[in-house]
Design a protein around this motif. Structure first.
Motif, short mmCIF file in Angstrom:
data_model
loop_
_atom_site.label_atom_id
_atom_site.label_comp_id
_atom_site.label_asym_id
_atom_site.label_seq_id
_atom_site.Cartn_x
_atom_site.Cartn_y
_atom_site.Cartn_z
N PHE A 1 1.02 -1.38 -0.08
CA PHE A 1 0.20 0.14 0.17
C PHE A 1 0.68 1.95 0.17
O PHE A 1 0.75 2.78 0.12
CB PHE A 1 -0.87 0.30 1.26
N ILE B 1 -0.79 4.73 -1.76
CA ILE B 1 -1.48 5.53 -0.99
C ILE B 1 -1.04 6.82 -1.30
O ILE B 1 -1.51 7.91 -0.60
CB ILE B 1 -1.41 4.97 0.82
N ASN C 1 -2.41 10.10 -2.68
CA ASN C 1 -2.54 12.04 -1.58
C ASN C 1 -1.56 12.45 -1.55
O ASN C 1 -1.53 13.89 -1.44
CB ASN C 1 -1.98 11.40 -0.03
N THR D 1 -7.47 3.40 8.23
CA THR D 1 -6.66 3.47 7.41
C THR D 1 -7.10 3.93 5.59
O THR D 1 -6.68 4.88 5.17
CB THR D 1 -5.12 2.38 7.18
N ALA D 2 -8.08 3.59 5.48
CA ALA D 2 -8.80 3.68 4.23
C ALA D 2 -8.87 5.15 3.94
O ALA D 2 -9.19 5.72 3.08
CB ALA D 2 -9.83 2.74 3.74
N TYR D 3 -9.53 5.86 4.70
CA TYR D 3 -10.35 6.99 4.72
C TYR D 3 -8.71 8.10 5.22
O TYR D 3 -9.88 9.31 5.95
CB TYR D 3 -11.71 7.05 5.78
N ALA E 1 -6.72 10.97 5.19
CA ALA E 1 -7.07 11.77 3.97
C ALA E 1 -5.12 12.66 4.20
O ALA E 1 -5.29 13.62 3.47
CB ALA E 1 -7.47 12.70 3.52
N TRP F 1 -7.24 0.10 -3.47
CA TRP F 1 -6.59 -0.17 -2.38
C TRP F 1 -7.20 -0.08 -1.00
O TRP F 1 -7.03 -0.82 0.26
CB TRP F 1 -4.76 1.19 -2.33
N GLN F 2 -8.13 0.91 -1.35
CA GLN F 2 -9.18 1.24 0.07
C GLN F 2 -9.93 0.15 0.32
O GLN F 2 -10.34 0.03 1.10
CB GLN F 2 -10.04 2.86 -0.74
N PHE F 3 -10.76 -0.56 -0.85
CA PHE F 3 -11.91 -1.59 -0.69
C PHE F 3 -10.90 -2.86 0.01
O PHE F 3 -11.40 -3.62 0.40
CB PHE F 3 -12.19 -1.68 -1.64
N LEU G 1 -8.08 -2.56 1.87
CA LEU G 1 -8.19 -2.43 3.40
C LEU G 1 -9.88 -2.94 4.52
O LEU G 1 -8.78 -3.29 5.44
CB LEU G 1 -7.84 -0.81 3.77
N LEU G 2 -10.16 -2.68 3.68
CA LEU G 2 -11.71 -2.75 4.31
C LEU G 2 -12.08 -4.09 4.88
O LEU G 2 -12.12 -5.11 5.15
CB LEU G 2 -13.12 -2.07 3.85
#
Length: 410
Positions: free
Chosen positions: A39, A43, A47, A99-101, A103, A172-174, A176-177
């Motif tokens: 990640f 990530i 960002n 961590t997925a959120y 920012a 990558w966000q999903f 992590l979920l």
């Protein structure tokens, strides 16, 4: 063969069930954690951050994991492992999901760093291994610790490609979920590790007395010094190897499979170390492992980068990866006994995580400053030589304690 009174008192929690549950917890704990390096790039790119931001978040996680380990171990030694594991799993899952959120760098430090660090301390294989160690005879203890460590490595082999697949399929966000759900699975497994450590048959000893006793032993400080190096290696390679491979012109899948191969090879390495630790000198085995790491790292850095060289390095490093754990934890139990093993090994593990903090942060810091990881690779080689040296003079003999009654009779 009839069960001992201590085992009978556990009811349905048989030694076999404790070993299976402990191994599965180690698999999930280490498996999810092992894929975090995948990640780093997505990530950071999403960002607009340099690599040091993500690396510092992992560094916070690493040192908090280590700092919390002696406290988690002390609670497990006093009240049992189940509650520690359950609370740790909740924090672990929350850290991965949130961590997925994240920012901003601050949010990343709080989620990837603080929450995950505390969660990993509570679910660490250190807590699980201590529970396993109490359920087996001293003759089988090194084998059982090797089995538990090998299970963690199998988690790395299974979970890293799965994490890469999640990233490729859903982002990558999903991903992590989804990984947070694996962390939650530790909660039901923890019930098999309920119950506190037995008092034992030797002289009774308080936790304070055990800590003072260990602190007065030179061998304990040598173990602490050596395990620092293991943490430096593992955290640096686990976090930065995938990006290093991409920097050298290979594809991200090669990085993912390299980490997976490290885990697969360490199933063999950890189990073999556990078996050999029951038959040979643990301190000399540790010296050999660290010396071999120095050779493997130096050769890898000097060789041209190809898929073949990466996979050879991953396999060789994997054989040496966490094979230090059953030997180091086994020495703690061998010298001081299993009663306060989670606490005493937790302190040794804190040194491991301090080394991990420096390894992962220094990798990001020096890369952003120079555009290269070369200096950190050579630092890793020098530290491996240092660790090979400091394990050699350790006194492996169990401490002989004099019972209070015997002292009074003199």
């Amino acid at each position: 063969m009839s069960a001992s009174p201590a085992v009978k008192a556990l009811g349905w929690r048989t030694p076999l069930l404790v070993i299976i549950a402990g191994c599965t917890i180690a698999l999930l704990n280490f498996g999810v954690r092992s894929g975090f390096g995948l990640f780093l790039e997505p990530i950071s790119i999403a960002n607009g951050w340099g690599r040091e931001v993500f690396a510092f978040g992992i560094a916070i996680q690493t040192v908090l994991w280590g700092f919390g380990q002696p406290f988690a171990g002390a609670i497990a030694d006093r009240y049992g492992s189940a509650r520690v594991l359950a609370v740790g799993a909740l924090l672990y899952a929350a850290g991965v999901a949130l961590t997925a959120y994240a920012a901003t760098p601050l949010m990343l430090n709080l989620t990837l760093g603080v929450l995950l660090g505390m969660g990993l301390a509570g679910t660490s294989f250190t807590v699980a291994l201590a529970a396993i160690a109490r359920m087996v005879s001293p003759e089988r203890r090194s084998w059982a610790l090797g089995l538990g460590t090998a299970a963690g490595s199998m988690g790395q082999f299974l979970m890293v490609p799965l994490s890469q697949g999640f990233i490729a399929a859903w982002g990558w966000q999903f991903a992590l979920l989804l990984l947070s759900l694996f962390a939650l699975a530790i909660i039901p497994l923890s019930s098999a590790l309920a119950g506190k450590a037995p008092e034992g048959t030797g002289p009774k000893q308080s936790m304070g007395e055990a800590l003072k006793e260990a602190g007065n032993q030179k061998s304990y400080w040598l173990l602490i010094s050596g395990f620092f190096v293991c943490g430096f290696h593992v955290s640096f390679i686990q976090t930065h190897l995938p990006a290093y491979i991409v920097d050298r012109g290979l594809d991200p899948q090669t990085g993912a499979w390299a980490l997976a191969l490290v885990g697969l090879a360490n199933v063999v390495g950890s189990y073999t170390a556990g078996v050999l630790g029951g038959k040979r000198s643990k301190k000399y085995l540790l010296s050999f492992i660290y010396a071999a790491r120095a050779v493997v790292i130096a050769v890898f850095v000097m060789m041209p980068m190809t898929q073949v060289s990466v996979l050879i390095f991953a396999f060789c490093m994997g054989l040496l990866w966490l094979s230090t754990v059953p030997l180091t934890s086994g020495l703690v139990a061998q010298i001081f006994g299993p009663r306060y093993m989670a606490t005493l090994f937790g302190i040794v593990f804190f040194s491991h995580q301090v080394g991990g903090f420096l390894g992962v942060w220094l990798g990001g810091r020096l890369f952003d400053a120079s555009g290269s990881y070369d200096v950190v690779w050579w630092i890793s080689t020098g530290l491996a030589i240092f660790a090979a040296i400091v394990h050699w003079p350790i006194d492996e003999r169990p401490l002989v304690r004099v019972a209070p009654a015997a002292v009074a009779a003199e």
